[in-house]
Motif scaffolding. Structure first.
Motif, PDB file in Angstrom:
ATOM      1  N   LYS A   1     -89.363  32.982 -36.566  1.00  0.00           N
ATOM      2  CA  LYS A   1     -88.809  31.776 -35.923  1.00  0.00           C
ATOM      3  C   LYS A   1     -88.846  31.868 -34.392  1.00  0.00           C
ATOM      4  CE  LYS A   1     -87.453  29.999 -39.838  1.00  0.00           C
ATOM      5  NZ  LYS A   1     -86.689  29.007 -40.426  1.00  0.00           N
ATOM      6  N   ILE A   2     -88.143  32.871 -33.841  1.00  0.00           N
ATOM      7  CA  ILE A   2     -87.959  32.891 -32.382  1.00  0.00           C
ATOM      8  C   ILE A   2     -87.647  34.309 -31.904  1.00  0.00           C
ATOM      9  CG2 ILE A   2     -85.470  32.416 -32.386  1.00  0.00           C
ATOM     10  CD1 ILE A   2     -86.063  30.402 -30.078  1.00  0.00           C
ATOM     11  N   LEU A   3     -88.086  34.570 -30.652  1.00  0.00           N
ATOM     12  CA  LEU A   3     -87.753  35.832 -29.976  1.00  0.00           C
ATOM     13  C   LEU A   3     -87.057  35.469 -28.675  1.00  0.00           C
ATOM     14  CD1 LEU A   3     -87.976  38.938 -29.518  1.00  0.00           C
ATOM     15  CD2 LEU A   3     -90.179  38.480 -28.399  1.00  0.00           C
ATOM     16  N   ASN A   4     -85.862  36.051 -28.454  1.00  0.00           N
ATOM     17  CA  ASN A   4     -85.116  35.809 -27.209  1.00  0.00           C
ATOM     18  C   ASN A   4     -84.922  37.138 -26.495  1.00  0.00           C
ATOM     19  OD1 ASN A   4     -83.625  34.613 -25.191  1.00  0.00           O
ATOM     20  ND2 ASN A   4     -81.703  34.667 -26.338  1.00  0.00           N
ATOM     21  N   ILE A   5     -85.420  37.189 -25.243  1.00  0.00           N
ATOM     22  CA  ILE A   5     -85.285  38.410 -24.436  1.00  0.00           C
ATOM     23  C   ILE A   5     -84.277  38.130 -23.320  1.00  0.00           C
ATOM     24  CG2 ILE A   5     -86.488  40.055 -22.947  1.00  0.00           C
ATOM     25  CD1 ILE A   5     -89.084  39.309 -24.442  1.00  0.00           C
ATOM     26  N   VAL A   6     -83.225  38.935 -23.304  1.00  0.00           N
ATOM     27  CA  VAL A   6     -82.215  38.792 -22.246  1.00  0.00           C
ATOM     28  C   VAL A   6     -82.547  39.822 -21.161  1.00  0.00           C
ATOM     29  CG1 VAL A   6     -79.765  38.857 -21.667  1.00  0.00           C
ATOM     30  CG2 VAL A   6     -80.504  38.074 -23.944  1.00  0.00           C
ATOM     31  N   ALA A   7     -82.809  39.328 -19.935  1.00  0.00           N
ATOM     32  CA  ALA A   7     -83.208  40.230 -18.825  1.00  0.00           C
ATOM     33  C   ALA A   7     -82.554  39.764 -17.531  1.00  0.00           C
ATOM     34  CB  ALA A   7     -84.723  40.234 -18.687  1.00  0.00           C
ATOM     35  N   LYS A   8     -82.379  40.761 -16.602  1.00  0.00           N
ATOM     36  CA  LYS A   8     -81.834  40.387 -15.283  1.00  0.00           C
ATOM     37  C   LYS A   8     -82.437  41.281 -14.203  1.00  0.00           C
ATOM     38  CE  LYS A   8     -77.628  43.221 -15.408  1.00  0.00           C
ATOM     39  NZ  LYS A   8     -76.163  43.216 -15.258  1.00  0.00           N
TER      40      LYS A   8
ATOM     41  N   LEU B   1     -91.095  38.481 -16.727  1.00  0.00           N
ATOM     42  CA  LEU B   1     -90.289  39.701 -16.857  1.00  0.00           C
ATOM     43  C   LEU B   1     -90.500  40.682 -15.696  1.00  0.00           C
ATOM     44  CD1 LEU B   1     -90.736  40.417 -20.692  1.00  0.00           C
ATOM     45  CD2 LEU B   1     -88.692  39.532 -19.545  1.00  0.00           C
ATOM     46  N   THR B   2     -91.482  40.419 -14.870  1.00  0.00           N
ATOM     47  CA  THR B   2     -91.794  41.330 -13.764  1.00  0.00           C
ATOM     48  C   THR B   2     -90.577  41.504 -12.845  1.00  0.00           C
ATOM     49  OG1 THR B   2     -94.116  40.653 -13.808  1.00  0.00           O
ATOM     50  CG2 THR B   2     -93.340  41.745 -11.805  1.00  0.00           C
ATOM     51  N   GLY B   3     -90.210  42.769 -12.639  1.00  0.00           N
ATOM     52  CA  GLY B   3     -89.099  43.086 -11.739  1.00  0.00           C
ATOM     53  C   GLY B   3     -87.730  42.929 -12.366  1.00  0.00           C
ATOM     54  N   LYS B   4     -87.674  42.635 -13.663  1.00  0.00           N
ATOM     55  CA  LYS B   4     -86.386  42.459 -14.325  1.00  0.00           C
ATOM     56  C   LYS B   4     -86.133  43.567 -15.338  1.00  0.00           C
ATOM     57  CE  LYS B   4     -86.364  37.411 -13.824  1.00  0.00           C
ATOM     58  NZ  LYS B   4     -86.392  36.112 -14.508  1.00  0.00           N
ATOM     59  N   GLN B   5     -84.850  43.809 -15.548  1.00  0.00           N
ATOM     60  CA  GLN B   5     -84.453  44.819 -16.535  1.00  0.00           C
ATOM     61  C   GLN B   5     -84.076  44.119 -17.838  1.00  0.00           C
ATOM     62  OE1 GLN B   5     -81.095  47.193 -15.389  1.00  0.00           O
ATOM     63  NE2 GLN B   5     -81.054  48.344 -17.318  1.00  0.00           N
ATOM     64  N   ILE B   6     -84.698  44.566 -18.940  1.00  0.00           N
ATOM     65  CA  ILE B   6     -84.392  43.979 -20.252  1.00  0.00           C
ATOM     66  C   ILE B   6     -83.074  44.543 -20.759  1.00  0.00           C
ATOM     67  CG2 ILE B   6     -85.144  43.779 -22.663  1.00  0.00           C
ATOM     68  CD1 ILE B   6     -88.023  43.823 -21.655  1.00  0.00           C
ATOM     69  N   ILE B   7     -82.115  43.651 -21.004  1.00  0.00           N
ATOM     70  CA  ILE B   7     -80.780  44.045 -21.467  1.00  0.00           C
ATOM     71  C   ILE B   7     -80.713  44.029 -22.999  1.00  0.00           C
ATOM     72  CG2 ILE B   7     -78.300  43.546 -21.337  1.00  0.00           C
ATOM     73  CD1 ILE B   7     -79.591  44.288 -18.643  1.00  0.00           C
ATOM     74  N   LYS B   8     -81.322  42.980 -23.594  1.00  0.00           N
ATOM     75  CA  LYS B   8     -81.179  42.803 -25.043  1.00  0.00           C
ATOM     76  C   LYS B   8     -82.388  42.049 -25.600  1.00  0.00           C
ATOM     77  CE  LYS B   8     -77.499  41.389 -28.273  1.00  0.00           C
ATOM     78  NZ  LYS B   8     -76.209  40.656 -28.377  1.00  0.00           N
ATOM     79  N   GLU B   9     -82.746  42.354 -26.832  1.00  0.00           N
ATOM     80  CA  GLU B   9     -83.845  41.655 -27.512  1.00  0.00           C
ATOM     81  C   GLU B   9     -83.325  41.134 -28.860  1.00  0.00           C
ATOM     82  OE1 GLU B   9     -85.923  45.177 -27.569  1.00  0.00           O
ATOM     83  OE2 GLU B   9     -87.045  44.876 -25.710  1.00  0.00           O
ATOM     84  N   ILE B  10     -83.438  39.816 -29.048  1.00  0.00           N
ATOM     85  CA  ILE B  10     -82.960  39.196 -30.308  1.00  0.00           C
ATOM     86  C   ILE B  10     -84.152  38.539 -31.005  1.00  0.00           C
ATOM     87  CG2 ILE B  10     -81.361  37.509 -31.329  1.00  0.00           C
ATOM     88  CD1 ILE B  10     -79.829  37.703 -28.575  1.00  0.00           C
TER      89      ILE B  10
END
Length: 800
Positions: free
Chosen positions: A793-800, A779-788
């Motif tokens: 069960k599962i964690l999905n982090i959307v980052a760019k 995640l270093t240097g990325k911006q987190i857009i969404k957390e699901i």
């Protein structure tokens, strides 16, 4: 602890026997469990591994029930009359009594060596006078009730064994004992009217817990069908032929009739039949064929048309020919059928061969090419034309038959009355006396048992006559009714007789006054759980249910069905995947396994090798795997540390106790053992366990490997016998994991896993994920857009 199975197993077998811990108690205040296995036929070859599997299932259940506080009846005995023993005795010159006693001794030794928890104080032997006295007593009761009769008929006869066989004992046209071809022979035969109980046997299946395929096989064997009886008048004589059909709606398409070659109408009107010699010749040829050969669907159609007598189709009023053919049997239905070639494959083939008219009465097929056996609109059927459903057409035809007085609704059964005699020595004598004045008279009850006389020459006669007929002192007797000279019946009962009620005798095995005390029967019946082979569900089980229901009807037993539950085990195949047989050289001797690995390994392996109800091949490597598992169990006492519960293992222990407890009830023995193997792996990984935890573990393993577990129990200072201690319990709350491992995705790709509390909030899960070094690096240097987050069960982090 060293796993010295040779000394450990004998030690505990002796201790169990000395203490009598497996004896069913006379205390009727306790909850009871009656577990039943099929008692073995004691052959000279001894037990095979199939016996071990057959008995191990309920062995585990019975041991668990004792630990749950039940008064357990888990008995064993020997079904020892029968042809194999007699044939062996004739071959070797030994008396069947001597052969039987030696075989029972061998079986007993083998069973005890494996450590089965049978109640050895209740052993029954069907050949003992104290037992077969009551077999004869039940037969006498059936005779008094009109359920026993004698008739001259064509029977299945084995020329090698020189014995009459029932349909059940000669399936496929082969003798069940020697596997040679059977022939048809005219003989006087004793029958039991089991057909009188057909409906009761079917109704009883509605209230029991049997495997679906067990129920289905019994239903098919009884073969109840609803249909109609119809009378066809004949030409050239004042007579009718009565037929039974399940498809009276197709009567307009009946273009000929077929009767059995043995039908009495042929002899009765022989003087009116132009080709009587041809019919008689055909009849003689049929007599050489077995019932199996005669009723085969795929065979050349043969027959002879009767010249001089014809039938009148009651629906059309047309004259139709009558044939005799081997595929119609006098023993089934009425010995006559109406043939509808357009809608029956066998009738179609017959009609094509003999050039008989084929009339379509159900639309939907092409009768130029083949018979149409499906449903459809009725055609060429007068008042039935246009009807679309079979149900409506049958109902309308039944109404017509009733109005005309030529037929009525009826029921038929595939099952036939039970041929109940053998012309052999080694069996229960039939307690009947033949008096020229009084007819057939039962041996008085007070004179039972009618003892089997001792004989040196017990080989069967060449004409199929019982060897008992050679003993004048046995045959010649006095009629108990009139006191005149009479002859004793010389046939003996079939092997199935003794096994038709043995489960009742176990409840009171040594009573000399009654077959079992009513109070004992009331307490122990029904059998709670019966396990056996699928090969016995259409013979032994139907026979024993019939005997039991009869005893219920006359007030001798308190319940109408003997077995509350019936399960079955699968075969153990040879290492090559084929059925074990001496000729193939793939038979595994349980003694060899016990010698090399110990009884506990044999017990564990036979239940671990696969699904209990399915066939599975023997695997020497898997046997060794089970030995390694028990070796690891034997080393667990060396890992004891601390007391109470080990935090890392607490949940695993409660889960395993729950799973093993439930799997035993579902006969999922292989997964129960697998769960215990997994727990041993967790214990090893942890490095230690407490004394209390080990005591719980050997408690659930005890029914499977009792000798080793008793030894560990004793070494830990356990009181009394582990086999008599309380079954381990579990806390449902502790079977639920406190923590769970979940996957963490970044933009849909798994980048790592984290362990969280099962009730962690989304914020706590996110914080732990971001604190993880691997995840944080992604995640270093990325911006987190969404957390699901999908909880647990599962964690999905959307980052760019």
């Amino acid at each position: 602890m060293k796993y010295d199975f040779a000394n450990i197993e004998k030690k505990w077998q002796d201790k169990w026997e000395e203490a009598g811990i497996f004896h069913a108690a006379e205390d009727h205040s306790k909850p009871k469990f009656y577990g039943l296995v099929e008692f073995p036929y004691p052959s000279g070859a001894g037990m095979h591994v199939g016996h071990i599997k057959a008995y191990s299932g309920l062995e585990v259940v019975s041991r668990k029930r004792r630990m749950q506080g039940y008064n357990v009846l888990f008995p064993i005995g020997f079904d020892a009359y029968g042809l194999p023993t007699e044939n062996y005795a004739i071959k070797t010159g030994m008396h069947p009594r001597v052969v039987t006693d030696k075989n029972i001794e061998k079986f007993t030794s083998q069973l005890k060596r494996v450590g089965f928890s049978f109640d050895w104080t209740r052993v029954v032997d069907t050949t003992e006078e104290g037992y077969y006295k009551w077999t004869q007593w039940i037969f006498r009761k059936m005779f008094d009730a009109g359920l026993v009769f004698r008739a001259t008929t064509l029977v299945n006869y084995c020329p090698v064994c020189k014995v009459v066989l029932s349909n059940e004992d000669s399936q496929g046209g082969k003798c069940d004992i020697c596997h040679n071809d059977i022939v048809q022979k005219s003989k006087d035969v004793w029958y039991l009217r089991i057909t009188e109980y057909a409906d009761k046997l079917l109704q009883g299946l509605e209230k029991v817990d049997y495997l679906p395929n067990v129920k289905l096989q019994q239903e098919n064997w009884i073969g109840r069908s609803e249909g109609a009886f119809v009378n066809f008048s004949l030409t050239n004589c004042d007579e009718t032929l009565r037929i039974y059909t399940t498809r009276c709606d197709t009567m307009f398409g009946a273009t000929f009739m077929v009767i059995a070659p043995e039908h009495p109408i042929i002899e009765k009107y022989a003087d009116r039949i132009a080709n009587i010699d041809e019919l008689n010749a055909y009849k003689e040829e049929c007599a050489k064929k077995t019932e199996f050969e005669r009723t085969q669907l795929v065979k050349d159609k043969t027959g002879v048309c009767i010249k001089g007598i014809a039938a009148i189709n009651p629906a059309t009023g047309k004259e139709i020919p009558i044939y005799i053919s081997d595929y119609v049997m006098m023993g089934y239905g009425t010995g006559a059928i109406m043939a509808v070639p357009a809608h029956d494959e066998r009738d179609y083939d017959f009609a094509k061969k003999f050039g008989i008219e084929i009339i379509e009465v159900i639309k939907g097929g092409n009768i130029e090419e083949a018979a149409y056996t499906g449903d459809g609109e009725m055609v060429n059927s007068a008042f039935l034309n246009g009807i679309q459903t079979k149900k409506e057409a049958i109902a309308k035809m039944l109404e017509y038959l009733g109005e005309k007085g030529i037929g009525e609704k009826g029921v038929q059964y595939k099952m036939k009355d039970w041929a109940f005699n053998r012309q052999r020595y080694w069996g229960e004598p039939i307690p009947i006396i033949h008096c020229p004045k009084c007819g057939m008279v039962g041996v008085p009850y007070e004179e039972l048992p009618l003892r089997l006389p001792d004989m040196e020459n017990f080989a069967p006669g060449e004409g199929g006559e019982s060897p008992l007929a050679k003993i004048e002192s046995y045959v010649n007797c006095t009629c108990p009714k009139c006191g005149g000279a009479a002859k004793r019946e010389t046939d003996t009962m079939p092997q199935w007789a003794g096994s038709s009620w043995y489960f009742l005798r176990y409840t009171d095995a040594h009573n000399e006054n009654v077959f079992a005390d009513p109070e004992n029967l009331k307490y122990w019946l029904p059998v709670d759980w019966y396990n056996g082979g699928m090969e016995h569900v259409t013979r032994h089980m139907i026979y024993s249910r019939f005997w039991h229901r009869f005893l219920y009807d006359i007030g001798e037993v308190p319940v109408d069905e003997p077995y509350a539950k019936r399960t079955a085990q699968g075969l153990i195949l040879g290492p090559d995947g084929d059925k074990m047989s001496k000729s193939k050289g793939n038979v595994v001797d349980p003694n060899d396994v016990v010698d090399e690995y110990g009884a506990d390994v044999l017990r564990v392996y036979t239940l671990f090798m696969g699904d209990y109800a399915s066939a599975a091949p023997w695997s020497e490597n898997s046997v060794k795997g089970c030995k390694r598992f028990l070796d690891r169990v034997a080393s667990l006492p060396d890992m004891i540390k601390g007391s109470g519960a080990t935090p890392k293992l607490e949940s695993a222990f409660h889960k395993t106790i729950k799973k093993v407890s439930e799997d035993i009830e579902d006969m999922k023995f292989n997964t129960a053992i697998a769960a215990m193997m997994s727990l041993v792996n967790e214990i090893t990984e942890c490095g230690s366990l407490t004394k209390e935890e080990l005591m719980s573990f050997i408690g659930i393993l005890c029914p499977f490997a009792p000798h080793l577990c008793e030894e560990i129990w004793e070494s830990l200072g356990g009181e009394g016998f582990l086999s008599a201690s309380a079954w381990p319990t579990y806390d449902e709350a502790k079977t639920v994991d406190k923590e769970v491992e979940i996957a963490v995705q970044i933009c849909g790709k798994v980048r790592g896993t984290i362990t969280i509390a099962v009730d962690a909030s989304q914020e706590e899960v996110l914080a732990k994920a971001k604190a993880d070094e691997k995840i944080a690096a992604q995640l270093t240097g990325k911006q987190i857009i969404k957390e699901i987050y999908i909880p647990g069960k599962i964690l999905n982090i959307v980052a760019k």
